[in-house]
Every structure is written in C-alpha cells, then in structure tokens.
Design a protein around this motif. Structure first.
Motif, PDB file in Angstrom:
ATOM      1  N   THR A  82      -9.406  -9.956   5.937  1.00 25.78           N
ATOM      2  CA  THR A  82      -8.344  -9.043   6.417  1.00 25.78           C
ATOM      3  C   THR A  82      -7.193  -9.306   5.505  1.00 25.78           C
ATOM      4  O   THR A  82      -5.771  -8.688   6.122  1.00 25.78           O
ATOM      5  CB  THR A  82      -7.976  -8.651   7.911  1.00 25.78           C
ATOM      6  OG1 THR A  82      -7.681 -10.170   8.315  1.00 25.78           O
ATOM      7  CG2 THR A  82      -9.246  -8.386   8.737  1.00 25.78           C
ATOM      8  N   CYS A  83      -7.077 -10.229   4.637  1.00 23.03           N
ATOM      9  CA  CYS A  83      -5.803 -10.632   3.852  1.00 23.03           C
ATOM     10  C   CYS A  83      -6.246 -10.223   2.335  1.00 23.03           C
ATOM     11  O   CYS A  83      -5.815 -10.889   1.464  1.00 23.03           O
ATOM     12  CB  CYS A  83      -5.480 -11.966   3.994  1.00 23.03           C
ATOM     13  SG  CYS A  83      -6.873 -13.110   3.453  1.00 23.03           S
ATOM     14  N   HIS A  84      -7.077  -9.363   2.224  1.00 22.94           N
ATOM     15  CA  HIS A  84      -7.416  -8.851   0.778  1.00 22.94           C
ATOM     16  C   HIS A  84      -6.242  -8.402  -0.093  1.00 22.94           C
ATOM     17  O   HIS A  84      -5.698  -7.608   0.270  1.00 22.94           O
ATOM     18  CB  HIS A  84      -8.406  -7.520   1.144  1.00 22.94           C
ATOM     19  CG  HIS A  84      -9.132  -7.028  -0.309  1.00 22.94           C
ATOM     20  ND1 HIS A  84      -9.479  -5.689  -0.362  1.00 22.94           N
ATOM     21  CD2 HIS A  84      -9.316  -7.855  -1.570  1.00 22.94           C
ATOM     22  CE1 HIS A  84      -9.986  -5.684  -1.425  1.00 22.94           C
ATOM     23  NE2 HIS A  84      -9.783  -6.795  -2.222  1.00 22.94           N
TER      24      HIS A  84
ATOM     25  N   PRO B  73       0.862  -1.314   0.116  1.00 20.01           N
ATOM     26  CA  PRO B  73      -0.007   0.163  -0.066  1.00 20.01           C
ATOM     27  C   PRO B  73       0.814   1.114   0.090  1.00 20.01           C
ATOM     28  O   PRO B  73       0.460   2.233  -0.711  1.00 20.01           O
ATOM     29  CB  PRO B  73      -0.769  -0.090   1.266  1.00 20.01           C
ATOM     30  CG  PRO B  73      -1.021  -1.301   1.477  1.00 20.01           C
ATOM     31  CD  PRO B  73       0.303  -2.148   1.213  1.00 20.01           C
TER      32      PRO B  73
ATOM     33  N   LEU C 123     -16.543  -5.990   1.009  1.00 19.99           N
ATOM     34  CA  LEU C 123     -15.153  -4.925   1.093  1.00 19.99           C
ATOM     35  C   LEU C 123     -15.304  -3.591   0.378  1.00 19.99           C
ATOM     36  O   LEU C 123     -15.955  -3.741  -0.777  1.00 19.99           O
ATOM     37  CB  LEU C 123     -14.198  -5.711   0.801  1.00 19.99           C
ATOM     38  CG  LEU C 123     -13.581  -6.830   1.385  1.00 19.99           C
ATOM     39  CD1 LEU C 123     -12.391  -7.586   0.653  1.00 19.99           C
ATOM     40  CD2 LEU C 123     -13.268  -6.439   2.939  1.00 19.99           C
ATOM     41  N   ASP C 124     -15.257  -2.468   0.882  1.00 16.95           N
ATOM     42  CA  ASP C 124     -15.193  -1.245   0.273  1.00 16.95           C
ATOM     43  C   ASP C 124     -14.273  -1.041  -0.860  1.00 16.95           C
ATOM     44  O   ASP C 124     -14.684  -0.795  -1.924  1.00 16.95           O
ATOM     45  CB  ASP C 124     -15.055  -0.262   1.495  1.00 16.95           C
ATOM     46  CG  ASP C 124     -16.017   0.022   2.370  1.00 16.95           C
ATOM     47  OD1 ASP C 124     -17.114  -0.469   2.173  1.00 16.95           O
ATOM     48  OD2 ASP C 124     -15.722   0.805   3.421  1.00 16.95           O
TER      49      ASP C 124
ATOM     50  N   SER D 105     -10.443  -8.687  -6.982  1.00 12.37           N
ATOM     51  CA  SER D 105     -10.164  -8.875  -5.545  1.00 12.37           C
ATOM     52  C   SER D 105      -9.739 -10.426  -5.155  1.00 12.37           C
ATOM     53  O   SER D 105     -10.976 -11.187  -5.689  1.00 12.37           O
ATOM     54  CB  SER D 105     -11.249  -8.135  -4.627  1.00 12.37           C
ATOM     55  OG  SER D 105     -11.179  -6.753  -4.677  1.00 12.37           O
TER      56      SER D 105
ATOM     57  N   ALA E  48      -4.349  -4.888  -0.708  1.00 10.22           N
ATOM     58  CA  ALA E  48      -5.247  -3.724  -0.615  1.00 10.22           C
ATOM     59  C   ALA E  48      -4.842  -2.810   0.731  1.00 10.22           C
ATOM     60  O   ALA E  48      -4.072  -3.265   1.701  1.00 10.22           O
ATOM     61  CB  ALA E  48      -6.336  -4.486  -0.226  1.00 10.22           C
ATOM     62  N   ASP E  49      -5.122  -1.640   0.469  1.00  9.44           N
ATOM     63  CA  ASP E  49      -4.928  -0.615   1.229  1.00  9.44           C
ATOM     64  C   ASP E  49      -5.884  -0.656   2.361  1.00  9.44           C
ATOM     65  O   ASP E  49      -7.229  -0.286   2.247  1.00  9.44           O
ATOM     66  CB  ASP E  49      -4.816   0.713   0.860  1.00  9.44           C
ATOM     67  CG  ASP E  49      -4.467   1.936   1.686  1.00  9.44           C
ATOM     68  OD1 ASP E  49      -4.059   1.535   2.964  1.00  9.44           O
ATOM     69  OD2 ASP E  49      -4.100   3.147   1.364  1.00  9.44           O
ATOM     70  N   SER E  50      -5.614  -0.993   3.546  1.00  6.67           N
ATOM     71  CA  SER E  50      -6.745  -1.450   4.656  1.00  6.67           C
ATOM     72  C   SER E  50      -6.947  -0.151   5.432  1.00  6.67           C
ATOM     73  O   SER E  50      -7.761  -0.107   6.389  1.00  6.67           O
ATOM     74  CB  SER E  50      -6.625  -2.492   5.357  1.00  6.67           C
ATOM     75  OG  SER E  50      -5.267  -2.374   6.339  1.00  6.67           O
ATOM     76  N   ARG E  51      -6.339   1.094   5.139  1.00  2.00           N
ATOM     77  CA  ARG E  51      -6.512   2.245   6.005  1.00  2.00           C
ATOM     78  C   ARG E  51      -7.876   2.736   5.958  1.00  2.00           C
ATOM     79  O   ARG E  51      -8.450   2.906   4.847  1.00  2.00           O
ATOM     80  CB  ARG E  51      -5.473   3.166   5.743  1.00  2.00           C
ATOM     81  CG  ARG E  51      -4.172   2.851   6.179  1.00  2.00           C
ATOM     82  CD  ARG E  51      -2.976   3.945   5.956  1.00  2.00           C
ATOM     83  NE  ARG E  51      -2.500   3.469   4.454  1.00  2.00           N
ATOM     84  CZ  ARG E  51      -1.882   4.609   3.682  1.00  2.00           C
ATOM     85  NH1 ARG E  51      -2.141   5.703   4.220  1.00  2.00           N
ATOM     86  NH2 ARG E  51      -1.383   4.158   2.469  1.00  2.00           N
TER      87      ARG E  51
ATOM     88  N   GLY F 138      -0.158  -4.715   5.495  1.00  2.00           N
ATOM     89  CA  GLY F 138      -1.196  -4.536   4.952  1.00  2.00           C
ATOM     90  C   GLY F 138      -1.777  -5.919   4.758  1.00  2.00           C
ATOM     91  O   GLY F 138      -3.118  -6.009   4.616  1.00  2.00           O
TER      92      GLY F 138
END
Length: 105
Positions: A48-50, A9, A75-76, A82, A102-105, A35
C-alpha cells in the motif's frame, strides 16, 4: 538531506527533504502526503506504499528484493518503474529524486 519530489495522484507535487537512512514511505507519512497508506508500517507485506520510480533514479536505491518483486507482481497498476516506498532507503545525496505516487483509487 536529499530532496525528493513526490508527484501525487491528484496532479500536485510536494517537495520534501529526507534524512539519510529514512525511507520514502516514512518521509511521505511524516509529511501527511496522500496516496501512501502503508498499512503494514513498512515491513514489505502489503504494497500500500506503491510508487513509480523513474529509471534515472534507480541508481540511488538498492535493487528490489524478491519479496518486494513478488508483492508488486499482484498490483493492478504495476509497471517496470514500480517499487514499494518502504523499501526505498534514502542515502545522502545532492541530487533531487522524483517519484510518482501510485493512484490507489
């Protein structure tokens, strides 16, 4: 061993050799890559491993299960590339596979 390039990310890349039979999630965790959180430990229960797997690399992995597809739908940042890295099991290949975390922030 299969060479996997993780596009992180923050814009950096990490090159990792992954043993056949291991998942992209396991390899990321073993190498402390940021990430990929993997809260469920790889049981396809949290997403959470997208990651984003470009279409040219999908042939190296099994099709997503209904369970994986259902999780991704919530997931957004989901798109048509994905996948959940806990479901991406590496085979022995000479190819270099690229995946974008994926950027999970």
């Amino acid at each position: 061993m299969t060479k996997v390039t993780y596009h992180l990310p923050d814009g950096s890349t990490e090159h990792v050799e992954v043993e056949p039979g291991k998942t992209l999630m396991n390899a990321a965790l073993r190498n402390n890559l940021p990430g990929i959180v993997a809260e469920c430990g790889g049981s396809c229960a949290c997403a959470t491993c997208h990651v984003h797997l470009p279409k040219q690399y999908t042939r190296f992995f099994a099709e997503p299960t209904d369970e994986e597809t259902d999780l991704i739908a919530y997931l957004d940042a989901a798109d048509d590339e994905s996948r959940l890295s806990c479901q991406l099991v590496v085979a022995d290949s000479e190819a270099e596979i690229h995946v974008r975390v994926a950027d999970s922030r």
